[in-house]
Scaffold this motif. Structure first.
Motif, PDB file in Angstrom:
ATOM      1  N   VAL A  52       0.887  -1.303   0.104  1.00  0.00           N
ATOM      2  CA  VAL A  52       0.013  -0.130  -0.100  1.00  0.00           C
ATOM      3  C   VAL A  52       0.874   1.383   0.094  1.00  0.00           C
ATOM      4  O   VAL A  52       1.704   1.467   0.754  1.00  0.00           O
ATOM      5  N   ARG A  53       1.021   2.189  -1.105  1.00  0.00           N
ATOM      6  CA  ARG A  53       1.266   3.108  -1.085  1.00  0.00           C
ATOM      7  C   ARG A  53       0.991   4.522  -0.380  1.00  0.00           C
ATOM      8  O   ARG A  53       0.063   4.809  -0.846  1.00  0.00           O
ATOM      9  N   ILE A  54       1.596   5.164   0.497  1.00  0.00           N
ATOM     10  CA  ILE A  54       1.044   6.330   1.352  1.00  0.00           C
ATOM     11  C   ILE A  54       2.054   7.555   1.057  1.00  0.00           C
ATOM     12  O   ILE A  54       3.252   7.581   0.893  1.00  0.00           O
ATOM     13  N   GLY A  55       1.143   8.653   0.540  1.00  0.00           N
ATOM     14  CA  GLY A  55       1.951   9.788   0.478  1.00  0.00           C
ATOM     15  C   GLY A  55       1.650  10.679   1.726  1.00  0.00           C
ATOM     16  O   GLY A  55       0.661  10.799   2.363  1.00  0.00           O
ATOM     17  N   TYR A  56       2.704  11.626   2.004  1.00  0.00           N
ATOM     18  CA  TYR A  56       2.552  12.457   2.856  1.00  0.00           C
ATOM     19  C   TYR A  56       3.588  13.828   2.644  1.00  0.00           C
ATOM     20  O   TYR A  56       4.579  13.659   1.861  1.00  0.00           O
ATOM     21  N   PHE A  57       3.481  15.009   3.363  1.00  0.00           N
ATOM     22  CA  PHE A  57       4.575  16.004   3.484  1.00  0.00           C
ATOM     23  C   PHE A  57       5.553  15.730   4.265  1.00  0.00           C
ATOM     24  O   PHE A  57       5.070  15.474   5.535  1.00  0.00           O
ATOM     25  N   GLY A  58       6.448  16.366   4.296  1.00  0.00           N
ATOM     26  CA  GLY A  58       7.894  16.524   5.281  1.00  0.00           C
ATOM     27  C   GLY A  58       7.593  17.492   6.161  1.00  0.00           C
ATOM     28  O   GLY A  58       8.521  18.315   6.307  1.00  0.00           O
ATOM     29  N   ASN A  59       6.356  17.759   6.926  1.00  0.00           N
ATOM     30  CA  ASN A  59       6.441  18.742   7.801  1.00  0.00           C
ATOM     31  C   ASN A  59       5.597  18.379   9.014  1.00  0.00           C
ATOM     32  O   ASN A  59       4.931  17.376   8.900  1.00  0.00           O
ATOM     33  N   VAL A  60       5.521  19.135  10.117  1.00  0.00           N
ATOM     34  CA  VAL A  60       4.901  18.664  11.393  1.00  0.00           C
ATOM     35  C   VAL A  60       3.409  18.369  11.305  1.00  0.00           C
ATOM     36  O   VAL A  60       2.832  17.859  12.148  1.00  0.00           O
ATOM     37  N   THR A  61       2.832  19.453  10.227  1.00  0.00           N
ATOM     38  CA  THR A  61       1.258  19.037  10.039  1.00  0.00           C
ATOM     39  C   THR A  61       1.125  17.818   9.748  1.00  0.00           C
ATOM     40  O   THR A  61      -0.475  17.517   9.727  1.00  0.00           O
ATOM     41  N   ILE A 105      -3.065   6.010  -0.936  1.00  0.00           N
ATOM     42  CA  ILE A 105      -3.668   7.022   0.193  1.00  0.00           C
ATOM     43  C   ILE A 105      -2.787   8.176   0.503  1.00  0.00           C
ATOM     44  O   ILE A 105      -1.396   7.664   0.341  1.00  0.00           O
ATOM     45  N   GLY A 106      -3.189   9.411   0.915  1.00  0.00           N
ATOM     46  CA  GLY A 106      -2.381  10.311   1.060  1.00  0.00           C
ATOM     47  C   GLY A 106      -2.755  11.477   2.155  1.00  0.00           C
ATOM     48  O   GLY A 106      -3.961  11.327   2.413  1.00  0.00           O
ATOM     49  N   TRP A 107      -1.759  11.949   3.083  1.00  0.00           N
ATOM     50  CA  TRP A 107      -2.170  13.032   3.916  1.00  0.00           C
ATOM     51  C   TRP A 107      -1.867  14.316   3.075  1.00  0.00           C
ATOM     52  O   TRP A 107      -0.906  14.611   2.495  1.00  0.00           O
ATOM     53  N   ILE A 108      -2.936  15.148   3.111  1.00  0.00           N
ATOM     54  CA  ILE A 108      -2.812  16.573   2.511  1.00  0.00           C
ATOM     55  C   ILE A 108      -3.753  17.409   2.808  1.00  0.00           C
ATOM     56  O   ILE A 108      -4.542  17.511   3.773  1.00  0.00           O
ATOM     57  N   GLY A 109      -3.720  18.641   2.463  1.00  0.00           N
ATOM     58  CA  GLY A 109      -4.332  19.990   3.062  1.00  0.00           C
ATOM     59  C   GLY A 109      -5.798  19.996   2.318  1.00  0.00           C
ATOM     60  O   GLY A 109      -5.801  19.325   1.434  1.00  0.00           O
ATOM     61  N   PRO A 110      -6.509  20.716   2.753  1.00  0.00           N
ATOM     62  CA  PRO A 110      -8.087  20.881   2.276  1.00  0.00           C
ATOM     63  C   PRO A 110      -7.945  21.369   0.805  1.00  0.00           C
ATOM     64  O   PRO A 110      -8.743  20.924   0.018  1.00  0.00           O
ATOM     65  N   SER A 111      -7.212  22.590   0.623  1.00  0.00           N
ATOM     66  CA  SER A 111      -7.261  23.231  -0.670  1.00  0.00           C
ATOM     67  C   SER A 111      -6.948  22.050  -1.955  1.00  0.00           C
ATOM     68  O   SER A 111      -7.746  22.068  -2.909  1.00  0.00           O
ATOM     69  N   PRO A 112      -5.762  21.546  -1.862  1.00  0.00           N
ATOM     70  CA  PRO A 112      -5.616  20.546  -2.843  1.00  0.00           C
ATOM     71  C   PRO A 112      -6.630  19.282  -3.074  1.00  0.00           C
ATOM     72  O   PRO A 112      -7.060  18.860  -4.083  1.00  0.00           O
ATOM     73  N   ALA A 113      -7.225  19.058  -2.060  1.00  0.00           N
ATOM     74  CA  ALA A 113      -8.304  17.999  -1.906  1.00  0.00           C
ATOM     75  C   ALA A 113      -9.545  18.501  -2.740  1.00  0.00           C
ATOM     76  O   ALA A 113      -9.928  17.954  -3.580  1.00  0.00           O
ATOM     77  N   ILE A 114      -9.827  19.954  -2.491  1.00  0.00           N
ATOM     78  CA  ILE A 114     -10.990  20.088  -2.747  1.00  0.00           C
ATOM     79  C   ILE A 114     -10.708  20.567  -4.230  1.00  0.00           C
ATOM     80  O   ILE A 114     -11.630  20.361  -5.317  1.00  0.00           O
ATOM     81  N   ASN A 115      -9.632  21.190  -4.729  1.00  0.00           N
ATOM     82  CA  ASN A 115      -9.026  21.375  -6.057  1.00  0.00           C
ATOM     83  C   ASN A 115      -9.123  20.168  -6.991  1.00  0.00           C
ATOM     84  O   ASN A 115      -9.587  19.907  -7.944  1.00  0.00           O
ATOM     85  N   GLY A 116      -8.753  19.098  -6.397  1.00  0.00           N
ATOM     86  CA  GLY A 116      -8.443  17.853  -7.243  1.00  0.00           C
ATOM     87  C   GLY A 116      -9.920  17.114  -7.255  1.00  0.00           C
ATOM     88  O   GLY A 116     -10.093  16.513  -8.248  1.00  0.00           O
TER      89      GLY A 116
END
Length: 367
Positions: A52-61, A105-116
């Motif tokens: 299972v391939r998981i994506g996220y950003f390298g920051n504390v949020t 599956i990914g961890w992401i902010g709301p605006s990219p999710a909305i736009n996507g």
């Protein structure tokens, strides 16, 4: 062939059969190491998947993903299915990876999710859980800005045109009665779109007077002498607003619900563990950050950044809907139909099993 030789071969084949059967079920009778995590003997692949391939950003949020990776929570829940990871710097590239099937599956902010979701006419993703609230601040040079009214006429950085913090800052500017052209960033305030990695240098050189940014960039600016003029959480009811969501491709959700449920259970378990072990969790997140980015955060940045973020399984759906309205009002987004952007069925199943209350999709769930 002599009878004794044939008999020995037959007995050897019969002895091997139980081992072959065990191997076919998963990892057989021996514990195995997958992704640095020891998997129990007999563990099976989840939904028959190799990974299972998981994506996220390298920051504390994205602390849930950082700690879940570092401490092996995702791998433990996936059993013999390997958890693999991809680290992103920006939402659009993660959405592109989800659309192409490079991640599941990914961890992401709301605006990219909305736009996507809007750009695909609601066909590419679902938000399946929450992860973080807060952790966004307006940090300024105190020699140039001493009050909120002083922001007028100044140069303020945001991470990217149309990203979550950019939309939030434009909405705040409009509430002050000031005018800014969203596309160019010019007006009563000059909005400078600057990558979070670049912003500390721009702040130090004086090319920007402040920044509306997430952690840990906000605390990096404070460590350079900046002052927090406003925390975005102060602008929201109950000081809660979505900073990070969990998304999944609709195809993966439909075809592999057990794998999605396993990742969600790991996310809930990770947040529970972080709450119970805050210092150890902070250290684990920083260790994973160092592995992902090549550099750990110093204590004077990590400590305040960690304190300003609230981890939550609740996706805070009503605040995402409000953020979409803010983007529309700023002229950065056509009015989207977000009906169906959420599917919280599996998250609520996991929460019920733990005796926790269900979370709400604000009327934007799958019908």
């Amino acid at each position: 062939m002599p009878a004794t030789t044939a008999l020995r071969r037959t007995l050897a084949v019969l002895a091997a059969l139980p081992l072959l059967a065990l191997a076919g079920c998963g990892y057989g009778s021996q514990a195995k190491d997958v992704g640095g995590v020891e998997i129990a003997a007999g563990a099976e692949k989840t939904d028959g998947l190799d990974s299972v391939r998981i994506g996220y950003f390298g920051n504390v949020t994205h602390a849930t993903a950082l700690v879940g990776n570092q401490k092996g929570f995702f791998q433990k829940e996936l059993g013999a299915t390997e958890a693999t990871y991809a680290v992103f710097n920006a939402g659009p590239s993660e959405i592109e990876a989800l659309n192409s099937g490079s991640i599941d599956i990914g961890w992401i902010g709301p605006s990219p999710a909305i736009n996507g979701y809007a750009k695909s006419d609601g066909r590419n993703l679902r938000i399946i859980g929450g992860s973080a609230s807060g952790g966004v601040k307006l940090v300024v040079n105190p020699e140039k800005i001493t009050s909120l009214q002083d922001v007028k006429g100044k140069r303020i950085a945001t991470p990217q045109l149309g990203n979550t913090q950019d939309v939030a800052f434009l909405d705040w500017v409009a509430e002050q009665g000031w005018k800014v052209d969203a596309q160019s960033g010019r007006g009563d305030v000059t909005v400078v779109r600057s990558d979070n990695k670049v912003t500390p240098g721009a702040f130090a050189s004086g090319s920007v007077d402040g920044a509306w940014v997430p952690e840990p960039t906000a605390s990096q600016l404070v460590a350079q002498g900046g002052e927090v003029l406003l925390e975005e959480s102060a602008l929201w009811p109950d000081e809660a607003f979505v900073t990070t969501n969990i998304i999944v491709s609709q195809e993966f959700l439909e075809e592999h619900p057990k794998a999605v449920e396993a990742v969600l259970k790991a996310s809930v378990d990770t947040n529970e563990w972080i709450e119970a072990h805050p210092d150890e969790a902070k250290a684990a997140a920083n260790e994973q950050l160092e592995q992902d980015t090549g550099k750990a955060l110093p204590a004077d940045v990590l400590d305040p950044a960690w304190q300003s973020i609230r981890l939550t399984d609740d996706p805070l759906a009503a605040t995402l809907d409000a953020q979409a309205d803010h983007a529309v009002e700023a002229g950065l987004l056509d009015q989207p139909d977000l009906t169906g952007i959420y599917d919280l069925t599996l998250l609520n199943k996991v929460l019920r099993a733990k005796g926790e209350p269900a979370v709400d999709d604000a009327g934007l769930g799958v019908k």
